[in-house]
Scaffold this active site. Structure first.
Site, mmCIF file in Angstrom:
data_model
loop_
_atom_site.group_PDB
_atom_site.id
_atom_site.type_symbol
_atom_site.label_atom_id
_atom_site.label_comp_id
_atom_site.label_asym_id
_atom_site.label_seq_id
_atom_site.Cartn_x
_atom_site.Cartn_y
_atom_site.Cartn_z
ATOM 1 N N LYS A 30 0.886 -0.352 6.828
ATOM 2 C CA LYS A 30 1.650 -1.579 6.545
ATOM 3 C C LYS A 30 2.461 -2.015 7.762
ATOM 4 O O LYS A 30 2.437 -3.175 8.162
ATOM 5 C CB LYS A 30 2.597 -1.367 5.349
ATOM 6 C CG LYS A 30 1.914 -0.951 4.068
ATOM 7 C CD LYS A 30 2.904 -0.744 2.940
ATOM 8 C CE LYS A 30 3.917 0.359 3.180
ATOM 9 N NZ LYS A 30 3.327 1.696 3.317
ATOM 10 N N GLN A 87 10.581 -2.715 -0.381
ATOM 11 C CA GLN A 87 10.904 -2.038 -1.652
ATOM 12 C C GLN A 87 12.349 -1.573 -1.705
ATOM 13 O O GLN A 87 12.894 -1.358 -2.778
ATOM 14 C CB GLN A 87 9.945 -0.850 -1.875
ATOM 15 C CG GLN A 87 10.221 0.398 -1.054
ATOM 16 C CD GLN A 87 9.715 0.317 0.392
ATOM 17 O OE1 GLN A 87 9.035 -0.629 0.736
ATOM 18 N NE2 GLN A 87 10.040 1.289 1.221
ATOM 19 N N ASP A 114 10.291 -5.529 6.878
ATOM 20 C CA ASP A 114 9.614 -4.261 6.565
ATOM 21 C C ASP A 114 10.388 -3.517 5.481
ATOM 22 O O ASP A 114 11.567 -3.780 5.262
ATOM 23 C CB ASP A 114 9.487 -3.390 7.822
ATOM 24 C CG ASP A 114 8.364 -2.353 7.692
ATOM 25 O OD1 ASP A 114 7.596 -2.414 6.706
ATOM 26 O OD2 ASP A 114 8.247 -1.489 8.586
ATOM 27 N N GLU A 115 9.724 -2.595 4.806
ATOM 28 C CA GLU A 115 10.328 -1.756 3.762
ATOM 29 C C GLU A 115 10.985 -2.602 2.678
ATOM 30 O O GLU A 115 12.116 -2.334 2.247
ATOM 31 C CB GLU A 115 11.348 -0.769 4.382
ATOM 32 C CG GLU A 115 10.803 0.085 5.515
ATOM 33 C CD GLU A 115 9.750 1.112 5.071
ATOM 34 O OE1 GLU A 115 9.511 1.263 3.851
ATOM 35 O OE2 GLU A 115 9.157 1.739 5.962
ATOM 36 N N GLY A 168 0.842 -1.195 0.000
ATOM 37 C CA GLY A 168 0.000 0.000 0.000
ATOM 38 C C GLY A 168 0.874 1.241 0.000
ATOM 39 O O GLY A 168 2.105 1.150 -0.059
HETATM 40 P P1 ADP Z 1 2.905 2.652 6.708
HETATM 41 O O1 ADP Z 1 3.878 1.629 7.248
HETATM 42 O O2 ADP Z 1 1.996 2.073 5.651
HETATM 43 O O3 ADP Z 1 3.583 3.902 6.228
HETATM 44 P P2 ADP Z 1 2.097 2.895 9.472
HETATM 45 O O4 ADP Z 1 1.656 1.531 9.874
HETATM 46 O O5 ADP Z 1 3.478 3.310 9.894
HETATM 47 O O6 ADP Z 1 1.936 3.075 7.883
HETATM 48 O O7 ADP Z 1 1.116 3.997 10.039
HETATM 49 C C1 ADP Z 1 -0.291 3.910 9.970
HETATM 50 C C2 ADP Z 1 -0.842 5.002 10.891
HETATM 51 O O8 ADP Z 1 -0.512 6.270 10.330
HETATM 52 C C3 ADP Z 1 -2.323 5.047 11.021
HETATM 53 O O9 ADP Z 1 -2.806 4.160 12.009
HETATM 54 C C4 ADP Z 1 -2.571 6.502 11.446
HETATM 55 O O10 ADP Z 1 -2.434 6.615 12.848
HETATM 56 C C5 ADP Z 1 -1.399 7.247 10.827
HETATM 57 N N1 ADP Z 1 -1.699 8.126 9.694
HETATM 58 C C6 ADP Z 1 -1.109 9.306 9.469
HETATM 59 N N2 ADP Z 1 -1.528 9.846 8.307
HETATM 60 C C7 ADP Z 1 -2.434 8.993 7.776
HETATM 61 C C8 ADP Z 1 -3.218 8.966 6.567
HETATM 62 N N3 ADP Z 1 -3.158 9.943 5.665
HETATM 63 N N4 ADP Z 1 -4.019 7.904 6.353
HETATM 64 C C9 ADP Z 1 -4.094 6.904 7.262
HETATM 65 N N5 ADP Z 1 -3.375 6.862 8.418
HETATM 66 C C10 ADP Z 1 -2.540 7.887 8.667
HETATM 67 MG MG MG Z 2 5.940 1.474 7.253
#
Ligand code: ADP
Ligand code: MG
Length: 187
Positions: A26, A95, A92-93, A20
C-alpha cells in the site's frame, strides 16, 4: 496498474483508495502515485497520523524502503486546514484516523483535489478497521492489494498477529505480524 486520470480530462476532484493487508504494498503504491504527481509538477501534500512513528516522524516509509516526506497530524481536521495550497493530497495509514476523515476526503475532492488514501482494510482479527469501510464506499477508485502468505506462499489478504496482545492497535512489523491467506489465517 493504476493509471491516473489526466487532470485536464477530469475537471472535478476524486478519491483513490489503496487497501490490503500488511506488507501488501500500500505504502509503496501510494509513494509511486505521489512521486508521479510530483514529476507532473503538481503540488503534493502528504499526511500521516502522528501516532505512527514506526520508521520516521516526518516521512512515509515502505517495507522496501522507498520514502517520501509527510506531515504528521493528530486529527483529520488538520489535513483539511493544511491542504489549501495542494492539488494532490496523499494520506497513509488511514485506518488510524478518526471518523471525520471521511468528510475531510469528500470536502477535499469536492474542492477539485485528487485525494489518494491508503490503509489497512482489516485489523488483526479480520474485522473492518476504523473508517476504512466508509472510505471504501465513497472512493471513486479502489485498489485492493495482496501480500505473499508467510506460511504457504499463497495470496494473503489478512494481517495475522503473532504476539499475544488483544488491543486493536499494536504498532509493529514482522515482530508482531505476518501476512496470511484465508486458510493459514484461520488455522
Ligand atoms: P504495506 O504499506 O501494505 O504494509 P509496503 O508498501 O510498506 O506495504 O511494503 C511492500 C513491500 O514489502 C514489498 O515490496 C516487499 O518488498 C515487502 N514484503 C515483505 N514481506 C512481504 C510479504 N509477505 N508479501 C509481500 N511483500 C512483502
Ligand atoms: Mg504501509
Amino acid at each position: 496498474m493504476f493509471i491516473e486520470p489526466h487532470s485536464n480530462q477530469e475537471k472535478t476532484g476524486w478519491i483513490e483508495l489503496v487497501c490490503g493487508s500488511m506488507f501488501s504494498g500500500k505504502t509503496e503504491e501510494l509513494i509511486r502515485r505521489l512521486k508521479r504527481a510530483t514529476i507532473a509538477n503538481q503540488s503534493v501534500g502528504i499526511f500521516k497520523p502522528r501516532m505512527d512513528v514506526r520508521y520516521d516522524d516526518s516521512k512515509i516509509v515502505s517495507h522496501n524502503e522507498s520514502k517520501i516526506n509527510a506531515i504528521p497530524v493528530d486529527h483529520s481536521n488538520e489535513i483539511a486546514s493544511r491542504a489549501a495550497s495542494f492539488s494532490v493530497i496523499g494520506i497513509d495509514e488511514a485506518q488510524f484516523f478518526d471518523e471525520e476523515i471521511i468528510g475531510v476526503c469528500e470536502v477535499l475532492a469536492n474542492q477539485g483535489k485528487r485525494v489518494i488514501i491508503a490503509g489497512l482494510d482489516m485489523d488483526y482479527t479480520g474485522k473492518p478497521f476504523g473508517p476504512m469501510p466508509q472510505l471504501l464506499a465513497i472512493s471513486n477508485y479502489v485498489t485492493k492489494l495482496h501480500a505473499v502468505c508467510m506460511k504457504c506462499g499463497g495470496v494473503a489478504s489478512y494481517s495475522y498477529r503473532t504476539s499475544t496482545s488483544h488491543d486493536q492497535v499494536v504498532l509493529g512489523e514482522k515482530d508482531h505480524y505476518e501476512a496470511r491467506c484465508r486458510n493459514c489465517f484461520t488455522l
